[in-house]
Scaffold this motif. Structure first.
Motif, PDB file in Angstrom:
ATOM      1  N   ILE A 154      27.343  -5.773   3.945  1.00 57.24           N
ATOM      2  CA  ILE A 154      26.319  -5.017   3.414  1.00 57.24           C
ATOM      3  C   ILE A 154      24.926  -5.635   3.503  1.00 57.24           C
ATOM      4  O   ILE A 154      23.976  -4.891   3.710  1.00 57.24           O
ATOM      5  CB  ILE A 154      26.860  -4.874   1.661  1.00 57.24           C
ATOM      6  CG1 ILE A 154      27.907  -4.038   1.530  1.00 57.24           C
ATOM      7  CG2 ILE A 154      25.189  -4.163   0.960  1.00 57.24           C
ATOM      8  CD1 ILE A 154      28.429  -3.613   0.147  1.00 57.24           C
ATOM      9  N   ARG A 155      24.774  -7.025   3.309  1.00 56.63           N
ATOM     10  CA  ARG A 155      23.625  -7.729   3.334  1.00 56.63           C
ATOM     11  C   ARG A 155      22.934  -7.301   4.976  1.00 56.63           C
ATOM     12  O   ARG A 155      21.999  -7.359   5.022  1.00 56.63           O
ATOM     13  CB  ARG A 155      23.718  -9.100   2.944  1.00 56.63           C
ATOM     14  CG  ARG A 155      22.050  -9.730   3.194  1.00 56.63           C
ATOM     15  CD  ARG A 155      22.442 -11.174   2.641  1.00 56.63           C
ATOM     16  NE  ARG A 155      23.523 -11.995   3.274  1.00 56.63           N
ATOM     17  CZ  ARG A 155      23.248 -12.571   4.555  1.00 56.63           C
ATOM     18  NH1 ARG A 155      22.275 -12.436   5.205  1.00 56.63           N
ATOM     19  NH2 ARG A 155      24.355 -13.250   5.190  1.00 56.63           N
TER      20      ARG A 155
ATOM     21  N   GLN B 278      35.587   5.918   3.573  1.00 53.30           N
ATOM     22  CA  GLN B 278      37.036   5.302   3.672  1.00 53.30           C
ATOM     23  C   GLN B 278      36.871   4.570   4.819  1.00 53.30           C
ATOM     24  O   GLN B 278      37.737   3.702   5.084  1.00 53.30           O
ATOM     25  CB  GLN B 278      37.980   6.486   3.707  1.00 53.30           C
ATOM     26  CG  GLN B 278      38.065   7.377   2.745  1.00 53.30           C
ATOM     27  CD  GLN B 278      38.509   6.672   1.465  1.00 53.30           C
ATOM     28  OE1 GLN B 278      39.289   5.898   1.389  1.00 53.30           O
ATOM     29  NE2 GLN B 278      37.653   7.013   0.511  1.00 53.30           N
ATOM     30  N   SER B 279      35.793   4.231   5.645  1.00 56.68           N
ATOM     31  CA  SER B 279      35.872   3.355   6.483  1.00 56.68           C
ATOM     32  C   SER B 279      34.173   2.562   6.366  1.00 56.68           C
ATOM     33  O   SER B 279      33.353   2.933   6.018  1.00 56.68           O
ATOM     34  CB  SER B 279      36.009   3.892   8.012  1.00 56.68           C
ATOM     35  OG  SER B 279      34.760   4.952   8.218  1.00 56.68           O
ATOM     36  N   LYS B 280      34.279   1.186   7.330  1.00 60.55           N
ATOM     37  CA  LYS B 280      32.859   0.647   7.270  1.00 60.55           C
ATOM     38  C   LYS B 280      31.997   1.509   8.016  1.00 60.55           C
ATOM     39  O   LYS B 280      30.699   1.692   7.619  1.00 60.55           O
ATOM     40  CB  LYS B 280      33.210  -0.414   8.025  1.00 60.55           C
ATOM     41  CG  LYS B 280      34.032  -1.703   7.539  1.00 60.55           C
ATOM     42  CD  LYS B 280      34.008  -2.928   8.083  1.00 60.55           C
ATOM     43  CE  LYS B 280      35.177  -3.973   7.489  1.00 60.55           C
ATOM     44  NZ  LYS B 280      35.077  -5.305   8.198  1.00 60.55           N
ATOM     45  N   GLU B 281      32.397   2.482   9.014  1.00 63.16           N
ATOM     46  CA  GLU B 281      31.443   3.185   9.761  1.00 63.16           C
ATOM     47  C   GLU B 281      30.714   4.324   8.834  1.00 63.16           C
ATOM     48  O   GLU B 281      29.559   4.496   8.879  1.00 63.16           O
ATOM     49  CB  GLU B 281      31.919   3.596  11.139  1.00 63.16           C
ATOM     50  CG  GLU B 281      32.222   2.870  12.126  1.00 63.16           C
ATOM     51  CD  GLU B 281      33.417   2.031  11.795  1.00 63.16           C
ATOM     52  OE1 GLU B 281      33.760   1.017  12.786  1.00 63.16           O
ATOM     53  OE2 GLU B 281      34.335   2.132  10.920  1.00 63.16           O
ATOM     54  N   ALA B 282      31.568   4.752   8.162  1.00 65.85           N
ATOM     55  CA  ALA B 282      31.118   5.849   7.046  1.00 65.85           C
ATOM     56  C   ALA B 282      30.265   5.106   5.906  1.00 65.85           C
ATOM     57  O   ALA B 282      29.203   5.968   5.618  1.00 65.85           O
ATOM     58  CB  ALA B 282      32.367   6.374   6.417  1.00 65.85           C
ATOM     59  N   GLY B 283      30.410   4.093   5.633  1.00 67.99           N
ATOM     60  CA  GLY B 283      29.546   3.477   4.635  1.00 67.99           C
ATOM     61  C   GLY B 283      28.382   3.071   5.255  1.00 67.99           C
ATOM     62  O   GLY B 283      27.371   2.984   4.618  1.00 67.99           O
ATOM     63  N   VAL B 284      28.321   2.593   6.498  1.00 70.59           N
ATOM     64  CA  VAL B 284      27.166   2.408   7.068  1.00 70.59           C
ATOM     65  C   VAL B 284      26.220   3.771   7.150  1.00 70.59           C
ATOM     66  O   VAL B 284      24.891   3.602   7.004  1.00 70.59           O
ATOM     67  CB  VAL B 284      27.200   1.736   8.619  1.00 70.59           C
ATOM     68  CG1 VAL B 284      26.068   1.524   9.366  1.00 70.59           C
ATOM     69  CG2 VAL B 284      27.909   0.430   8.136  1.00 70.59           C
TER      70      VAL B 284
ATOM     71  N   MET C 132      26.212   6.106   5.413  1.00 75.65           N
ATOM     72  CA  MET C 132      25.815   6.741   4.179  1.00 75.65           C
ATOM     73  C   MET C 132      24.555   5.807   3.806  1.00 75.65           C
ATOM     74  O   MET C 132      23.416   6.676   3.405  1.00 75.65           O
ATOM     75  CB  MET C 132      26.864   6.397   3.019  1.00 75.65           C
ATOM     76  CG  MET C 132      26.141   6.382   1.587  1.00 75.65           C
ATOM     77  SD  MET C 132      27.281   5.904   0.246  1.00 75.65           S
ATOM     78  CE  MET C 132      28.284   7.484   0.117  1.00 75.65           C
ATOM     79  N   LEU C 133      24.352   4.895   4.077  1.00 78.21           N
ATOM     80  CA  LEU C 133      23.094   3.945   3.853  1.00 78.21           C
ATOM     81  C   LEU C 133      21.942   4.289   4.654  1.00 78.21           C
ATOM     82  O   LEU C 133      20.941   4.655   4.286  1.00 78.21           O
ATOM     83  CB  LEU C 133      23.401   2.309   3.858  1.00 78.21           C
ATOM     84  CG  LEU C 133      23.819   1.830   2.601  1.00 78.21           C
ATOM     85  CD1 LEU C 133      24.088   0.186   2.987  1.00 78.21           C
ATOM     86  CD2 LEU C 133      23.085   1.865   1.578  1.00 78.21           C
ATOM     87  N   ALA C 134      22.578   4.542   5.880  1.00 84.55           N
ATOM     88  CA  ALA C 134      21.337   5.013   7.209  1.00 84.55           C
ATOM     89  C   ALA C 134      20.899   6.257   6.506  1.00 84.55           C
ATOM     90  O   ALA C 134      19.715   6.574   6.788  1.00 84.55           O
ATOM     91  CB  ALA C 134      22.200   4.913   8.276  1.00 84.55           C
ATOM     92  N   ASP C 135      21.703   7.288   6.368  1.00 86.99           N
ATOM     93  CA  ASP C 135      21.104   8.573   5.796  1.00 86.99           C
ATOM     94  C   ASP C 135      20.243   8.427   4.724  1.00 86.99           C
ATOM     95  O   ASP C 135      19.201   9.201   4.606  1.00 86.99           O
ATOM     96  CB  ASP C 135      22.571   9.556   5.411  1.00 86.99           C
ATOM     97  CG  ASP C 135      22.016  10.887   5.191  1.00 86.99           C
ATOM     98  OD1 ASP C 135      21.246  11.236   5.943  1.00 86.99           O
ATOM     99  OD2 ASP C 135      22.546  11.342   4.181  1.00 86.99           O
ATOM    100  N   ALA C 136      20.663   7.643   3.677  1.00 85.04           N
ATOM    101  CA  ALA C 136      19.732   7.534   2.451  1.00 85.04           C
ATOM    102  C   ALA C 136      18.379   7.049   2.687  1.00 85.04           C
ATOM    103  O   ALA C 136      17.247   7.547   2.365  1.00 85.04           O
ATOM    104  CB  ALA C 136      20.667   6.988   1.390  1.00 85.04           C
ATOM    105  N   VAL C 137      18.234   5.913   3.608  1.00 83.14           N
ATOM    106  CA  VAL C 137      17.227   4.971   3.462  1.00 83.14           C
ATOM    107  C   VAL C 137      16.217   6.004   4.450  1.00 83.14           C
ATOM    108  O   VAL C 137      15.058   5.699   4.400  1.00 83.14           O
ATOM    109  CB  VAL C 137      17.315   3.578   3.906  1.00 83.14           C
ATOM    110  CG1 VAL C 137      18.320   2.821   3.164  1.00 83.14           C
ATOM    111  CG2 VAL C 137      18.345   3.660   5.444  1.00 83.14           C
ATOM    112  N   GLU C 138      16.769   6.750   5.515  1.00 81.84           N
ATOM    113  CA  GLU C 138      15.908   7.309   6.470  1.00 81.84           C
ATOM    114  C   GLU C 138      15.326   8.367   5.629  1.00 81.84           C
ATOM    115  O   GLU C 138      13.979   8.688   5.955  1.00 81.84           O
ATOM    116  CB  GLU C 138      16.872   7.828   7.666  1.00 81.84           C
ATOM    117  CG  GLU C 138      15.896   8.249   9.163  1.00 81.84           C
ATOM    118  CD  GLU C 138      15.439   9.657   8.794  1.00 81.84           C
ATOM    119  OE1 GLU C 138      14.511   9.709   9.118  1.00 81.84           O
ATOM    120  OE2 GLU C 138      15.797  10.497   7.946  1.00 81.84           O
ATOM    121  N   SER C 139      15.969   8.996   5.070  1.00 79.13           N
ATOM    122  CA  SER C 139      15.487  10.317   4.006  1.00 79.13           C
ATOM    123  C   SER C 139      14.379   9.837   3.312  1.00 79.13           C
ATOM    124  O   SER C 139      13.356  10.370   3.023  1.00 79.13           O
ATOM    125  CB  SER C 139      16.548  11.257   3.332  1.00 79.13           C
ATOM    126  OG  SER C 139      17.352  11.577   4.247  1.00 79.13           O
TER     127      SER C 139
END
Length: 771
Positions: A744-745, A689-695, A697-704
């Motif tokens: 996002i880019r 629901q916020s830009k910080e949460a979206g960022v 989510m991506l960081a969590d996925a790509v780090e894993s």
């Protein structure tokens, strides 16, 4: 085949009339959300009408103001002349009669005592044979000088009194009786009014002057009933012994007693005491009554009279007169005039609230959707206007304190843009309800802008305190500058100490506001469910109990969280989001995994049996998905801020647990197709629901995912990040967080750069074996 081609099918058009205004309004009222917003708007209008006191005009005069055109009275009025009233009260108090209680039984005792003392003198051969009190009363030892012309020798008063009593044709007894009768006749004139001895007069504290001798007195009997009203000179023994007194004028008719007149007068001064006693309680009561009965003295001011001359500086005296004129003018307003004023205020406030609501609908819709926050916002604004109007009067001049406090809270809780609009509306309402001066509005807006600009983030309480000193300097400069510009006589305005004092007051209250809000930040965060950078910095401490427990139970998850925080913060900073919030949120986003750490791959040791091998894919997915709910509950138990709990709930959004979903799909057959139902393998959400949460989510996925790369070359990392980002975008995970494609880019580029730095290669030393 037709000549003109295929025939088109006819489409029937259905006429649907557009809904009327009434139908739209009826439909809106039936929507509880719109109805709630309408009720909140109505509440805001009514609240503001009450706090600005829309039924009356504001008192626009303040101490230190300069009015170039002067001020005239709009109505006739009277103002209490305190000096004249006080003078009249003092006069009434000083002219109050002194009350004395008369003791008539003393006369008989006095006559008997005089006769006994005189008999003792007659019987004594020498003054040494007499009692001391008799000698002192008659002053018998007083020397009497001789008279050369008459041939008399020096003698004493005892000898003269003895001679007057013995040298007579009548017997001494008859002589004493005759003198006793004449003594009674001597006092007969004083019996009616009484005699005040010198000692009693001295006890009252009356001075020996003509004004005191003419003081009014009242003589009462022992029961308190008035006997006579006289002057002090009429009862004073000293005055009565004079030739003009009742005693002194009676000597001519008393031939026998006159022979010893000096001795008798001395005896009266010594023995006549207590015939009139001063009653202080009754006198004080009469004084209070006299003071209370004094009418208040008023000074009349007709309509049109000049109250403040042109170019005059309003001081305390002028301010008192202007306040009385304002009260008199408000009393003369009719009910119709007040209704017109209320209607005008209601119209203006309605327009203001509607325009404000339009802005909220277009730019701050999340505030409209949270009724509790919206009502709290309205209450803050109402309290700020009420306190601003209340504290704007002299000597406080503290209207800036509630205004700046409300604006600071809005800036911290919401954002700067909403704070600026709030500052404009509140400054306008406070100014119109008080001094109605454009310069004052400019001062308030200047202070609000100075306050809002640095409040983009509150990194420490010291930031707020420093802002207080800057705000104080701006407040003093703004108030003094406006007073200089508005003064008709510029050179003299530099010496206007009243303006300097007002500037110092504004500076002081500005500093107080920052200290109060800075100290109240924890309460503000708790009340509004927000988290400032101050709290975030406190939560970055890895000694937090949850992080310590996570490191002990699930060390792999802990290291993963630290890595996500590192790459996520850099990505958030790249798009101007709150990187500190992303870092702290990343620390706590996977705390739910500590309850079942063995089911998560990062916590499994090499060669260890995977517990999911013995579970159905649906059960494994249920365990994996459950860490979100477990983490949210643990965060609530440890009183983590709501913003951090949102990170825990939203960091997977509604994504699919792909591994176990594909595993289930590969095992499914015709009879068990429901085992591969996609909804069973999706996280419950919500989406970020916020830009910080979206960022994050991506960081969590790509780090894993980056840990699965056997050779993390730059191209592979870039391809991995792009693939995961594209998958999240196509899945609609960023639809509700406000991230644009450009952002996002930028996030994607930052993640690639950071991961390349994390997985950078190293020089292989000679003899080193490959791992």
């Amino acid at each position: 085949m037709t000549f003109f081609g295929a025939r088109r099918a006819r489409h029937t058009r259905v006429f649907r009339p557009s809904p009327t205004v009434w139908e739209r309004l009826s439909s809106a009222i039936q929507d509880y959300r719109i109805l709630t917003l309408m009720l909140v708007a109505l509440f805001a209008i009514l609240l503001l009408m009450i706090v600005v006191q829309s039924w009356r005009s504001g008192f626009e005069f303040r101490e230190g103001q300069v009015w170039p055109s002067g001020v005239q009275s709009r109505v006739g009025f009277e103002i209490e002349n305190t000096l004249a009233t006080e003078h009249a009260r003092v006069k009434a108090e000083t002219s109050t009669r002194l009350v004395f209680v008369q003791d008539n039984e003393l006369w008989n005792v006095l006559e008997s005592t005089f006769k006994n003392d005189l008999t003792a003198v007659a019987n004594a051969q020498d003054s040494s044979n007499l009692p001391p009190e008799v000698i002192s009363s008659f002053e018998l030892n007083t020397a009497i000088p001789g008279d050369v012309e008459k041939g008399t020798a020096p003698t004493t008063r005892f000898a003269l009194v003895k001679s007057a009593l013995s040298e007579s044709d009548m017997p001494i007894g008859d002589r004493l009786n005759q003198m006793g009768i004449e003594f009674s006749q001597l006092l007969s004139g004083a019996r009616g009014v009484g005699i005040l001895d010198d000692s009693a007069r001295a006890m009252i504290g009356l001075p020996e002057n003509e004004l005191s001798r003419q003081r009014l007195i009242e003589i009462v009997n022992p029961s308190g009933e008035p006997v006579s009203y006289n002057l002090l000179v009429d009862v004073s023994l000293k005055d009565q012994l004079l030739e003009t007194g009742s005693i002194g004028g009676a000597w001519v008719s008393l031939p026998n007693l006159q022979q010893i007149r000096p001795a008798v007068e001395a005896w009266l001064r010594d023995r006549l005491a207590g015939q009139l006693s001063y009653n202080e309680s009754i006198t004080e009561e009469r004084r209070r009554e006299a003071v209370e009965n004094v009418a208040v003295q008023y000074e009349a001011f007709p309509a049109g009279r000049v109250l403040v001359p042109a170019g005059g500086l309003i001081d305390k005296d002028y301010l008192a007169v202007l306040n009385e004129e304002y009260i008199a003018h408000e009393r003369q307003l009719t009910f119709t005039q007040r209704l017109v004023r209320i209607g005008g205020s209601a119209l203006m406030l309605t327009v203001m609230v509607v325009l404000f609501g339009v802005y909220l609908y277009r730019s701050e819709r999340q505030l409209l959707e949270d009724t509790g926050q919206l009502v709290a916002f309205v209450l803050i604004c109402g309290a700020a206007v009420f306190l601003g109007c209340l504290l704007s009067r002299d000597p406080w001049r503290a209207e800036s304190l509630p205004l700046l406090g409300a604006v600071m809270i809005v800036a911290i809780v919401h954002n700067q843009m909403l704070a600026i609009l709030t500052a404009f509306c509140l400054s306008l309402l406070i100014t119109m309800s008080t001094v109605s001066d454009v310069g004052h509005f400019a001062v308030l807006m200047t202070l609000c802008f100075t306050l809002i600009i640095p409040l983009r983030s509150v990194s420490s309480r010291l930031t707020v305190i420093k802002l207080g000193f800057i705000l104080a300097a701006v407040a003093f400069s703004a108030v003094w500058g406006i007073s200089l510009v508005g003064s008709p006589d510029f050179p003299d305005s530099w010496r206007n100490t009243a303006s300097l004092i007002v500037g110092l007051k504004f500076a002081f209250w500005s500093l107080v506001c920052c200290y109060v809000v800075g100290g109240s930040l924890p309460f503000i965060e708790s009340a509004f469910g927000i988290v400032t950078d101050i709290s975030l910095l406190e939560l970055t401490d890895v000694s937090h109990p949850l992080l310590q427990e996570l490191a002990r139970r699930a060390p792999g998850t802990y290291n993963h969280s630290i890595s996500v925080a590192t790459i996520g913060e850099a990505a958030a900073d790249a798009i101007g989001a709150n990187g500190l919030l992303v870092r702290v949120g990343s620390y706590f986003h996977d705390i739910g995994k500590m309850l079942k750490p063995e089911y998560f791959i990062e916590n499994m040791a090499p060669g260890e049996e995977n517990p999911h091998d013995n579970l159905a894919p649906a059960m494994s997915a249920l365990i994996i998905i459950g860490h979100v709910k477990d983490g949210s509950e643990m965060a609530e138990q440890h009183n983590l801020p709501r913003r951090l709990i949102d990170f825990i709930e939203q960091h997977h959004g509604t994504t699919l647990v792909e591994y176990f979903y594909r595993e289930a799909a590969s095992r499914a057959d015709e009879d068990h197709r429901t085992d591969a139902d996609e909804s069973t393998f999706r996280y419950p959400g919500p989406r970020p629901q916020s830009k910080e949460a979206g960022v994050m989510m991506l960081a969590d996925a790509v780090e894993s995912a980056s840990r699965t790369l056997s050779e993390p070359a730059p191209k592979r990392i870039q391809s991995l990040v792009h693939e995961i980002t594209l998958k999240r975008v196509l899945d609609g995970q960023f639809d509700e967080c406000g991230l644009t494609m450009i952002e996002i880019r930028l996030v994607q580029e930052s993640l690639v750069k950071t991961l390349m730095a994390v997985h950078h290669g190293r020089v292989k030393y000679p003899g080193q074996k490959s791992g």
